[in-house]
Design an enzyme around this catalytic site. Sequence first.
Site, short mmCIF file in Angstrom:
data_model
loop_
_atom_site.label_atom_id
_atom_site.label_comp_id
_atom_site.label_asym_id
_atom_site.label_seq_id
_atom_site.Cartn_x
_atom_site.Cartn_y
_atom_site.Cartn_z
N ASP A 30 -6.33 -14.34 2.75
CA ASP A 30 -7.41 -13.60 3.41
C ASP A 30 -8.34 -12.93 2.41
OD1 ASP A 30 -5.13 -12.05 2.74
OD2 ASP A 30 -5.86 -10.38 3.95
N GLU A 31 -9.57 -12.80 2.83
CA GLU A 31 -10.57 -11.94 2.20
C GLU A 31 -10.71 -12.15 0.68
OE1 GLU A 31 -10.56 -8.14 5.17
OE2 GLU A 31 -8.90 -8.19 3.75
N TRP A 75 -0.54 -2.24 8.54
CA TRP A 75 -1.08 -2.05 7.19
C TRP A 75 -0.90 -0.58 6.84
CZ3 TRP A 75 -1.85 -6.61 5.11
CH2 TRP A 75 -2.18 -7.69 5.95
N THR A 76 -0.63 -0.29 5.55
CA THR A 76 -0.17 1.07 5.26
C THR A 76 -1.06 1.84 4.27
OG1 THR A 76 1.36 0.20 3.60
CG2 THR A 76 2.23 0.52 5.82
N GLU A 77 -2.33 1.46 4.17
CA GLU A 77 -3.23 2.25 3.32
C GLU A 77 -3.17 3.72 3.71
OE1 GLU A 77 -4.16 -0.53 4.88
OE2 GLU A 77 -5.52 -1.73 3.66
N ARG A 131 0.84 -1.21 0.00
CA ARG A 131 0.00 0.00 0.00
C ARG A 131 0.87 1.25 0.00
NH1 ARG A 131 -3.05 -3.77 2.78
NH2 ARG A 131 -4.84 -4.35 1.50
N TYR A 185 -3.24 -4.66 15.71
CA TYR A 185 -3.26 -3.94 14.44
C TYR A 185 -2.77 -2.50 14.63
CZ TYR A 185 -4.94 -7.37 11.13
OH TYR A 185 -5.02 -8.45 10.27
N ASP A 208 0.01 -6.99 -2.80
CA ASP A 208 -1.40 -6.76 -2.48
C ASP A 208 -2.03 -6.08 -3.68
OD1 ASP A 208 -3.91 -6.10 -1.01
OD2 ASP A 208 -2.73 -6.76 0.71
N HIS A 214 -6.60 -10.15 -2.76
CA HIS A 214 -5.56 -9.12 -2.60
C HIS A 214 -4.52 -9.22 -3.70
CE1 HIS A 214 -6.73 -7.42 1.38
NE2 HIS A 214 -7.30 -8.60 1.52
N TRP A 252 -6.02 -13.57 12.81
CA TRP A 252 -6.18 -12.10 12.88
C TRP A 252 -7.59 -11.67 13.23
CZ3 TRP A 252 -8.91 -8.72 9.49
CH2 TRP A 252 -9.50 -9.32 8.37
C1 ACM Z 1 -6.06 -8.98 7.10
O1 ACM Z 1 -6.09 -8.04 7.90
N1 ACM Z 1 -6.81 -8.94 6.00
C2 ACM Z 1 -5.24 -10.14 7.33
#
Ligand code: ACM
Length: 616
Positions: A330-331, A471-473, A163, A422, A192, A266, A397
């Site tokens: 994930d996701e 996470w660096t969004e 990100r 987080y 990602d 991702h 997580w």
């Molecule tokens: C995550 O925060 N999607 C692992």
Amino acid sequence: MFCLLVMLGNCEQAFGQAAAPMIPKPVEVKNLTGTFQLTAKSKVIVPAGNIEIEEIAQSFAGQLASVIGQKPEIVSRNQKQSIEFKINGEFNSRLGNEGYFLSVTPKMITISANKPAGLFYGAQTLLQMISPDKTNAPIQLACTEITDYPRFGWRGLMLDVSRHFFTKEEVKRFIDQMAKYKFNVFHWHLTDNQGWRIEIKGLPLLTNVGAWRVARTGNFGYFAPPADGEQSTDGGFYTQDEVRDIVKYAQERYVTIVPEIDVPGHSLAFIASYPESSCTQIQYPVNAGFPTGADVVLCAGNDDVFKKLETIFSEVASLFPGKYIHIGGDEADKAFWKKCPKCQERMKQENLKNEEELQSYFIKRVSKILESNGKSLIGWDEILEGGLASNAAVMSWRGTEGGAAAAKAGHPVVMTPNQYCYLDHTQGENVIERYGILFCCFMRMKEAYKFDPMTGVSDSAYVLGGQANLWTEMVPNYRRAEYMVWPRALALSEVLWSPKANRDWDEFVPRVEAQFQRFDKADVNYAPSMYDPDISMIKAGEDDYRIVFTPEIKGLDVYYTFDFTFPDHHSAKYDGQPIKTPKGATDIWAITYRNGKPIGRLLTIKFDELKSRMGK
Ligand code: ACM
Ligand code: ZN
């Protein structure tokens, strides 16, 4: 405070007297009488012919140089008034692979350990025993005996370089800083939707295309998609030579790198580079935000995708010496698989009942690829869906439940529940640290300090440890990354290293403040959020809204105004009771003081905003 030692002309020994403010707190500290004098003549003694220990000593001596004014000589002969690094003749089972024994007597400092890693950690502890304001020898160190070893073998920090791309130098700085607090796993989130950051020689478009996007500034979630003809100039990637250099740098600090290649979700940067790899086959651009199609996934029905993954993972496996490769998992938006004829055909052929089982099929195939390259798979807890691959490790997580279930089934687990781990979550006063649409989550350092990786776990032997993730969004530069990581990672450092029974928040806080001095000296950015209270609103009756301040630490005085004037110690002082809001007032401004001096930042918030958060 009256300092008895002033009379002895030796006040500086006070820093080392009683336990020095170290993080993570050692398992056992025995304070002894007397002091050791570290002088410009002190040497570092290492066993003859042991290159690994010599390297530890070299880096330790380099760090000592900034506190005693010159780099001490490394020798392998006995020497008085020196610091000796020793490997135990017999394995001491209490110390294990990473523990150490540190003894300071008036004549010598000795660090002994079973393995070089223990000497490295002993050296980090010793450096924390020296007051951060020192720049010249001699330095007095209080005599002590420290026995120390970690609670967990996996003490991780994750940095998302997709990100936001961080340079090789910034990544090294991150690793250097984490090692000082005895973290030993650097989870490198390399790919990602927003960028592919590692050179794969067999698939050059991954970096030629996937590492670049149009430049955007502002809040994630509000970024405009690329305009017609707009150049992708923002981004970057690490060449394989740079990766090898970073791996070596980490090894020298006893940090194992766990690279993450996030699939099958991702994966927009992958898909933008090789559009035939997704279920839709549409050519999407890499994008800084949430573009149309951002959630598109790799096609689980297309064998060419697995061929590409073989190329990727065999190259990744050859670059990283550690056991694990993280495959994300994930996701993944399974709606794409539901609509994709190839995915549906795969499900039929493989007798898979639903898309969760297709996800499991995908991960198991990736696991086989890793195994054929001598590596083990670790993934986010979604890899439990549809059945876990044998030998897979789980990074939990979404709470600790997934991890606890995996441990019960005999799988290795790393706990990183978002509530405690987080680092992208806002850490303090919610006015100053509010960002864009991800303004949803708070995690104060005090919360992180409550984390226990063993929560709900019945099979503790399978819990490898824990990890904090950045996470660096919403981290547009390295200064911001440091601000988000420190000091909260100090809480995780102690959670993961020190015995749970020794944890005490009020006693931890002054040790954090001692690290602030070290951060200042090293020009490491950090958040002073613990000096800013939370502000909330409660409804006391019809049309009667009151304001509550909740300080994170003891000893703060909160002053506030309702009239848009800057609060100071002449303003109204919070007495712990909910404050009745005056008629016509719309905002509250506040600041904290400690011992009569301002210490917090100016906080301003509208009642409407406080109301909108009531009950959340
Ligand atoms: C995550 O925060 N999607 C692992
Ligand atoms: Zn598909």
